[in-house]
Write a protein that holds these residues in place. Structure first.
Motif, PDB file in Angstrom:
ATOM      1  N   SER A  23       0.824  -1.211   0.000  1.00  0.00           N
ATOM      2  CA  SER A  23       0.000   0.000   0.000  1.00  0.00           C
ATOM      3  C   SER A  23       0.855   1.257   0.000  1.00  0.00           C
ATOM      4  O   SER A  23       0.592   2.207  -0.747  1.00  0.00           O
ATOM      5  CB  SER A  23      -0.918   0.021   1.227  1.00  0.00           C
ATOM      6  OG  SER A  23      -1.918  -0.955   1.085  1.00  0.00           O
ATOM      7  N   ALA A  24       1.886   1.251   0.848  1.00  0.00           N
ATOM      8  CA  ALA A  24       2.744   2.433   0.937  1.00  0.00           C
ATOM      9  C   ALA A  24       3.408   2.711  -0.406  1.00  0.00           C
ATOM     10  O   ALA A  24       3.495   3.854  -0.856  1.00  0.00           O
ATOM     11  CB  ALA A  24       3.801   2.236   2.020  1.00  0.00           C
ATOM     12  N   TRP A  25       3.842   1.653  -1.050  1.00  0.00           N
ATOM     13  CA  TRP A  25       4.463   1.786  -2.364  1.00  0.00           C
ATOM     14  C   TRP A  25       3.498   2.422  -3.363  1.00  0.00           C
ATOM     15  O   TRP A  25       3.851   3.307  -4.124  1.00  0.00           O
ATOM     16  CB  TRP A  25       4.941   0.417  -2.835  1.00  0.00           C
ATOM     17  CG  TRP A  25       5.270   0.321  -4.294  1.00  0.00           C
ATOM     18  CD1 TRP A  25       4.630  -0.411  -5.232  1.00  0.00           C
ATOM     19  CD2 TRP A  25       6.340   1.006  -4.967  1.00  0.00           C
ATOM     20  NE1 TRP A  25       5.214  -0.236  -6.456  1.00  0.00           N
ATOM     21  CE2 TRP A  25       6.271   0.638  -6.330  1.00  0.00           C
ATOM     22  CE3 TRP A  25       7.328   1.888  -4.551  1.00  0.00           C
ATOM     23  CZ2 TRP A  25       7.157   1.121  -7.277  1.00  0.00           C
ATOM     24  CZ3 TRP A  25       8.211   2.381  -5.518  1.00  0.00           C
ATOM     25  CH2 TRP A  25       8.124   1.986  -6.847  1.00  0.00           C
ATOM     26  N   ARG A  26       2.243   1.957  -3.316  1.00  0.00           N
ATOM     27  CA  ARG A  26       1.237   2.518  -4.230  1.00  0.00           C
ATOM     28  C   ARG A  26       1.034   4.006  -3.967  1.00  0.00           C
ATOM     29  O   ARG A  26       0.943   4.817  -4.892  1.00  0.00           O
ATOM     30  CB  ARG A  26      -0.090   1.786  -4.066  1.00  0.00           C
ATOM     31  CG  ARG A  26      -0.067   0.400  -4.673  1.00  0.00           C
ATOM     32  CD  ARG A  26      -1.307  -0.400  -4.329  1.00  0.00           C
ATOM     33  NE  ARG A  26      -1.221  -1.725  -4.934  1.00  0.00           N
ATOM     34  CZ  ARG A  26      -1.940  -2.766  -4.541  1.00  0.00           C
ATOM     35  NH1 ARG A  26      -2.796  -2.638  -3.537  1.00  0.00           N
ATOM     36  NH2 ARG A  26      -1.797  -3.918  -5.147  1.00  0.00           N
ATOM     37  N   VAL A  27       0.941   4.353  -2.690  1.00  0.00           N
ATOM     38  CA  VAL A  27       0.733   5.763  -2.346  1.00  0.00           C
ATOM     39  C   VAL A  27       1.922   6.608  -2.823  1.00  0.00           C
ATOM     40  O   VAL A  27       1.751   7.668  -3.428  1.00  0.00           O
ATOM     41  CB  VAL A  27       0.546   5.939  -0.824  1.00  0.00           C
ATOM     42  CG1 VAL A  27       0.516   7.418  -0.455  1.00  0.00           C
ATOM     43  CG2 VAL A  27      -0.722   5.256  -0.362  1.00  0.00           C
ATOM     44  N   LEU A  28       3.118   6.102  -2.552  1.00  0.00           N
ATOM     45  CA  LEU A  28       4.320   6.832  -2.928  1.00  0.00           C
ATOM     46  C   LEU A  28       4.384   7.069  -4.431  1.00  0.00           C
ATOM     47  O   LEU A  28       4.616   8.187  -4.915  1.00  0.00           O
ATOM     48  CB  LEU A  28       5.559   6.055  -2.469  1.00  0.00           C
ATOM     49  CG  LEU A  28       6.894   6.742  -2.726  1.00  0.00           C
ATOM     50  CD1 LEU A  28       7.061   7.915  -1.781  1.00  0.00           C
ATOM     51  CD2 LEU A  28       8.047   5.763  -2.567  1.00  0.00           C
ATOM     52  N   LEU A  59     -10.651   2.111 -15.203  1.00  0.00           N
ATOM     53  CA  LEU A  59      -9.240   1.824 -14.950  1.00  0.00           C
ATOM     54  C   LEU A  59      -9.029   0.327 -14.753  1.00  0.00           C
ATOM     55  O   LEU A  59      -8.015  -0.227 -15.183  1.00  0.00           O
ATOM     56  CB  LEU A  59      -8.753   2.600 -13.727  1.00  0.00           C
ATOM     57  CG  LEU A  59      -8.682   4.129 -13.905  1.00  0.00           C
ATOM     58  CD1 LEU A  59      -8.390   4.817 -12.583  1.00  0.00           C
ATOM     59  CD2 LEU A  59      -7.640   4.494 -14.949  1.00  0.00           C
ATOM     60  N   LEU A  60      -9.990  -0.327 -14.108  1.00  0.00           N
ATOM     61  CA  LEU A  60      -9.878  -1.768 -13.896  1.00  0.00           C
ATOM     62  C   LEU A  60      -9.894  -2.504 -15.224  1.00  0.00           C
ATOM     63  O   LEU A  60      -9.116  -3.437 -15.444  1.00  0.00           O
ATOM     64  CB  LEU A  60     -11.017  -2.268 -13.001  1.00  0.00           C
ATOM     65  CG  LEU A  60     -10.896  -1.880 -11.527  1.00  0.00           C
ATOM     66  CD1 LEU A  60     -12.140  -2.300 -10.744  1.00  0.00           C
ATOM     67  CD2 LEU A  60      -9.645  -2.492 -10.910  1.00  0.00           C
ATOM     68  N   GLY A  81      -4.113  -5.290 -10.784  1.00  0.00           N
ATOM     69  CA  GLY A  81      -2.832  -5.149 -10.066  1.00  0.00           C
ATOM     70  C   GLY A  81      -2.627  -3.760  -9.487  1.00  0.00           C
ATOM     71  O   GLY A  81      -3.575  -3.091  -9.082  1.00  0.00           O
ATOM     72  N   ASP A  82      -1.369  -3.331  -9.452  1.00  0.00           N
ATOM     73  CA  ASP A  82      -1.037  -2.012  -8.921  1.00  0.00           C
ATOM     74  C   ASP A  82      -1.590  -0.886  -9.786  1.00  0.00           C
ATOM     75  O   ASP A  82      -2.043   0.137  -9.274  1.00  0.00           O
ATOM     76  CB  ASP A  82       0.494  -1.849  -8.871  1.00  0.00           C
ATOM     77  CG  ASP A  82       1.097  -2.561  -7.670  1.00  0.00           C
ATOM     78  OD1 ASP A  82       0.313  -2.866  -6.734  1.00  0.00           O
ATOM     79  OD2 ASP A  82       2.313  -2.815  -7.672  1.00  0.00           O
ATOM     80  N   ALA A  83      -1.527  -1.093 -11.096  1.00  0.00           N
ATOM     81  CA  ALA A  83      -1.734   0.017 -12.030  1.00  0.00           C
ATOM     82  C   ALA A  83      -3.046   0.784 -11.826  1.00  0.00           C
ATOM     83  O   ALA A  83      -3.027   2.006 -11.735  1.00  0.00           O
ATOM     84  CB  ALA A  83      -1.600  -0.478 -13.460  1.00  0.00           C
ATOM     85  N   ALA A  89     -11.264  -4.447  -5.657  1.00  0.00           N
ATOM     86  CA  ALA A  89     -10.567  -5.290  -6.620  1.00  0.00           C
ATOM     87  C   ALA A  89      -9.125  -5.420  -6.204  1.00  0.00           C
ATOM     88  O   ALA A  89      -8.320  -4.535  -6.464  1.00  0.00           O
ATOM     89  CB  ALA A  89     -10.658  -4.663  -8.020  1.00  0.00           C
ATOM     90  N   GLY A  90      -8.816  -6.478  -5.515  1.00  0.00           N
ATOM     91  CA  GLY A  90      -7.425  -6.609  -5.141  1.00  0.00           C
ATOM     92  C   GLY A  90      -7.163  -7.914  -4.428  1.00  0.00           C
ATOM     93  O   GLY A  90      -8.082  -8.597  -3.961  1.00  0.00           O
ATOM     94  N   THR A  91      -5.907  -8.248  -4.365  1.00  0.00           N
ATOM     95  CA  THR A  91      -5.504  -9.462  -3.669  1.00  0.00           C
ATOM     96  C   THR A  91      -4.421  -9.142  -2.672  1.00  0.00           C
ATOM     97  O   THR A  91      -3.818 -10.019  -2.072  1.00  0.00           O
ATOM     98  CB  THR A  91      -4.966 -10.498  -4.669  1.00  0.00           C
ATOM     99  OG1 THR A  91      -3.938  -9.865  -5.441  1.00  0.00           O
ATOM    100  CG2 THR A  91      -6.058 -10.990  -5.581  1.00  0.00           C
ATOM    101  N   ASP A  92      -4.121  -7.863  -2.532  1.00  0.00           N
ATOM    102  CA  ASP A  92      -3.116  -7.471  -1.557  1.00  0.00           C
ATOM    103  C   ASP A  92      -3.306  -6.007  -1.170  1.00  0.00           C
ATOM    104  O   ASP A  92      -4.192  -5.335  -1.685  1.00  0.00           O
ATOM    105  CB  ASP A  92      -1.701  -7.710  -2.101  1.00  0.00           C
ATOM    106  CG  ASP A  92      -1.485  -7.016  -3.444  1.00  0.00           C
ATOM    107  OD1 ASP A  92      -2.396  -6.287  -3.904  1.00  0.00           O
ATOM    108  OD2 ASP A  92      -0.412  -7.197  -4.028  1.00  0.00           O
ATOM    109  N   GLY A  93      -2.469  -5.541  -0.270  1.00  0.00           N
ATOM    110  CA  GLY A  93      -2.597  -4.171   0.224  1.00  0.00           C
ATOM    111  C   GLY A  93      -3.352  -4.171   1.544  1.00  0.00           C
ATOM    112  O   GLY A  93      -4.056  -5.128   1.889  1.00  0.00           O
TER     113      GLY A  93
END
Ligand SMILES: Nc1ncnc2c1ncn2[C@@H]1O[C@H](COP(=O)(O)OP(=O)(O)O)[C@@H](O)[C@H]1O
Ligand SMILES: [Mg+2]
Lengths: 263, 255
Positions: free
Chosen positions: B59-64, B110-111, B117-119, B197-201
Motif C-alpha cells: 500500500s505504501a508503495w502505491r501511495v508513494l 481503470l480496472l 494489479g497495482d496500475a 478489486a485486489g488481492t493485496d494491500g
C-alpha cells in the motif's frame, strides 16, 4: 556614467479600460546626475520608471540610456520597486546576489562581492536572515545591496522609503546621499515627499496629473550635502516645490499628507 | 528541534486519548466486533511477522508512486497554466470540467484498462493528487506578487529563471498543503479500490480479516493504516520545513 534621454515617451496600458499613463514625456538626465520625480499619485511615475527599466515597452517615443535604445532590461540599470521586490524565500545574501546569479556569475565571485556590499551597508551579520526577520530600514538596505552588487550605473527607485518611519527615512536618505557621493551614478528617485525630493534631487521633475508629462523642472544645485537639510535654502526650496505642486493640482489627490510632507 | 519535540508530545497525547477511549468503549460494548487495544496490539505484533507488513509495504508503495506521479505532472502543469494566459484559456476549461468529478467513478474504467494489479489503484490515486495539485499550483502561480516578477525581470531573468527564483518557491507552500489534503483523500480511495478489486494491500487485508471474522486482525490493519498516514504526514512536514524555511522566519521568538 550613462545619461538618460527620454523623447516623446507614451506609456499606455491596454485592457478592459485602456489607460494612458504617460503621454509625450521628454526628459534628459545627465550621466551621474541625481534627479527626483514628484507628482500627483496615479500620474504615471511608476510607469515612467518601468519604461526606463525596459520592463514596459513605450507605445510611442523612445528611451535611450548611455546613447543606446532601451528595449529590455539593461545590464547596469538597477530598479528598486515600491515594495522593494525582495524575495521572501531568499536570505539576505541570496537576495543581494540575485542579480549576479541571474547573470550567471559563479558562486565564489558572488559571495565575495555580496559580502563586501553587505559589509558596507551594515548588513554583514544578517547575511543568513530572511527579509521577514528584518526591519523596514534593513530591508531597504538589502534592496540597495542588490543594486550595488550589480555595480549599477543607473539607479531607478520608486518611492523606496515611503514605508519607513521618519527617523529611519532620514537615515536612509543620508545613506542614499552617501552612496551617490561615492559612486556618482545616474539616479532617478520617484518620491511623494517634498523634503526627500529637495534633499536628494539636483533637479526635481514635477509631473502633471495623468497622463503624466513634465510640468516643470526645479533646479536644486545645493543638493548633495548632508547639512543641506538644516539650511535656509532647503526650506525655501521646499516651499517653492510645494507651490509648484499645488499648481499642478497635486494636493487634490488622496495623498495630501504625504505630498505635504509635514512629518 | 523544539517543534519536533513538541509534536512528539502531541502524538503521545493523542495516542493516549485514543487508547483510553478505545479501551473504555471496548469494555462497555463488550463485543467481539470491537477488540480491546491489547488484543489488537497482539494481533499487530503477530501480523507484522505474517500478513500485515507485506501488505503495508504494498500500500505504501502505491501511495508513494501515485503521489510522485501526480506531483511531478500536476505541479509543473499547474504552474505553467497559472503563468500563461494562452495555455490557461485552452486547458483551464478542461481542468475545471474534470476537477469536481469524484475520481472514484473512473475505477471501473481503470480496472478494465489495467486489470486488478497495482496500475489501476496507482492511476486512480495519481489522478486525485494530480488534479488537486494542478488546481492549487495554478492558483498559487497566478497569485505570485507582480512586483516579485518585475524585480527579477529587471535583473534580466529569463522566463525559466523567473520560474526558478519566483514562481516555484512562491507556490511551494500551497503545493505542500495540496499534497497533504490529496494524499489523505488518495489513501481513503486506495482502501476502497483495494477492497473492491485486489488481492493485496492493507485495504484488502482489512476486508479479508473482516470476512474471516478476525476482528483483532482487522483492527491491527486499521492501526497500520493510521501509522502509514502519520508517516506520510511527517515526511511531508519534514520536506516542507526544509524547502520552505522562510515561511517559518519572522514569526515570534524563532530567533
Ligand atoms: N499594469 C497596469 N495595467 C493597467 N493600468 C495600469 C497599470 N499600471 C498602472 N496603471 C494605471 O496607470 C496610471 C498610472 O499609474 P502609475 O504609473 O502607477 O502612477 P504613479 O506611480 O504615479 O502613482 C494609473 O491610472 C494606473 O491605474
Ligand atoms: Mg507609483
Amino acid at each position: 556614467m550613462a545619461g538618460i534621454e527620454v523623447e516623446g515617451l507614451t506609456v499606455a496600458y491596454s485592457g478592459a479600460k485602456p489607460v494612458v499613463a504617460v503621454r509625450s514625456l521628454d526628459l534628459r538626465v545627465d550621466g551621474g546626475e541625481p534627479v527626483a520625480v514628484i507628482g500627483p499619485s496615479g500620474c504615471g511615475k511608476s510607469s515612467l520608471l518601468l519604461a526606463l527599466a525596459g520592463l514596459v515597452p513605450p507605445s510611442a517615443g523612445a528611451v535611450r540610456i548611455g546613447g543606446e535604445g532601451v528595449a529590455g532590461p539593461r545590464l547596469r540599470t538597477a530598479l528598486m520597486l515600491q515594495d522593494l521586490g525582495l524575495l521572501p524565500w531568499k536570505t539576505v545574501e541570496h537576495n543581494a546576489g540575485l542579480g549576479l546569479e541571474i547573470r550567471g556569475v559563479d558562486a565564489a565571485t558572488r559571495r565575495t562581492v555580496v559580502r563586501a556590499v553587505l559589509e558596507r551597508l551594515g548588513l554583514a551579520e544578517f547575511a543568513r536572515a530572511f527579509p521577514a526577520e528584518l526591519s523596514g530600514g534593513m530591508r531597504q538596505r538589502v534592496a540597495l545591496a542588490r543594486a550595488l552588487a550589480l555595480d549599477a550605473d543607473v539607479l531607478l527607485m520608486d518611492e523606496p522609503l515611503s514605508a519607513l518611519d521618519a527617523l529611519t527615512r532620514e537615515d536612509l536618505q543620508d545613506l542614499l546621499l552617501g552612496l551617490w557621493l561615492q559612486r556618482r551614478h545616474t539616479q532617478v528617485l520617484v518620491t511623494h515627499s517634498i523634503e526627500e525630493a529637495v534633499f536628494l534631487g539636483r533637479r526635481i521633475v514635477v509631473m502633471t496629473p495623468r497622463p503624466g508629462r513634465v510640468a516643470a523642472i526645479l533646479d536644486n544645485p545645493e543638493a548633495g550635502e548632508r547639512s543641506y537639510r538644516a539650511s535656509e535654502t532647503f526650506l525655501h526650496r521646499c516651499v517653492t516645490l510645494r507651490r509648484m505642486l499645488a499648481e499642478e493640482g497635486a494636493f487634490a489627490s488622496t495623498e495630501v499628507d504625504e505630498a505635504g510632507g509635514e512629518r | 528541534m523544539r517543534p519536533s519535540k513538541s509534536r512528539g508530545m502531541g502524538y503521545a497525547l493523542a495516542s493516549a486519548v485514543v487508547l483510553i477511549v478505545w479501551q473504555v468503549l471496548a469494555w462497555l460494548l463488550d463485543t467481539r466486533a470491537l477488540p480491546s487495544p491489547g488484543e489488537t496490539a497482539g494481533a499487530l505484533a503477530a501480523g507484522l511477522r505474517t500478513g500485515i507488513l507485506p501488505n503495508l509495504v504494498v500500500s505504501a508503495w502505491r501511495v508513494l508512486l501515485a503521489t510522485t506521479l501526480g506531483l511531478v505532472v500536476g505541479a509543473p502543469a499547474g504552474l505553467l497554466m497559472g503563468r500563461s494566459r494562452r495555455l490557461d484559456s485552452v486547458a483551464g476549461p478542461l481542468v475545471f470540467l474534470a476537477y469536481p468529478v469524484p475520481k472514484v467513478v473512473f475505477l471501473p474504467v481503470l480496472l478494465v484498462m489495467f486489470g486488478i494489479g497495482d496500475a489501476p489503484k496507482v492511476a486512480l490515486m495519481a489522478l486525485i493528487v494530480f488534479f488537486q495539485i494542478l488546481v492549487t499550483a495554478r492558483d498559487a502561480a497566478r497569485a505570485v506578487s507582480p512586483s516579485a516578477v518585475l524585480s527579477v525581470q529587471s535583473l534580466g531573468a529569463s522566463r525559466w529563471q523567473g520560474f526558478r527564483h519566483v514562481v516555484v518557491p512562491a507556490s511551494l507552500p500551497a503545493i505542500f498543503t495540496a499534497l497533504r489534503v490529496s494524499t489523505g483523500t488518495a489513501i481513503a480511495v486506495l482502501f476502497f479500490s483495494e477492497t473492491v478489486a485486489g488481492t493485496d494491500g492493507l485495504g484488502w487485508y482489512i476486508m479479508d480479516a473482516w470476512t474471516r471474522i478476525a476482528y483483532a486482525d482487522m483492527f491491527a490493519g486499521i492501526v497500520a493504516m493510521g501509522f502509514m498516514g502519520v508517516a506520510i504526514y511527517e515526511v511531508l512536514e519534514i520536506a516542507e520545513s526544509r524547502l520552505c524555511r522562510w515561511t517559518r522566519a519572522g514569526r515570534t521568538d524563532e530567533r
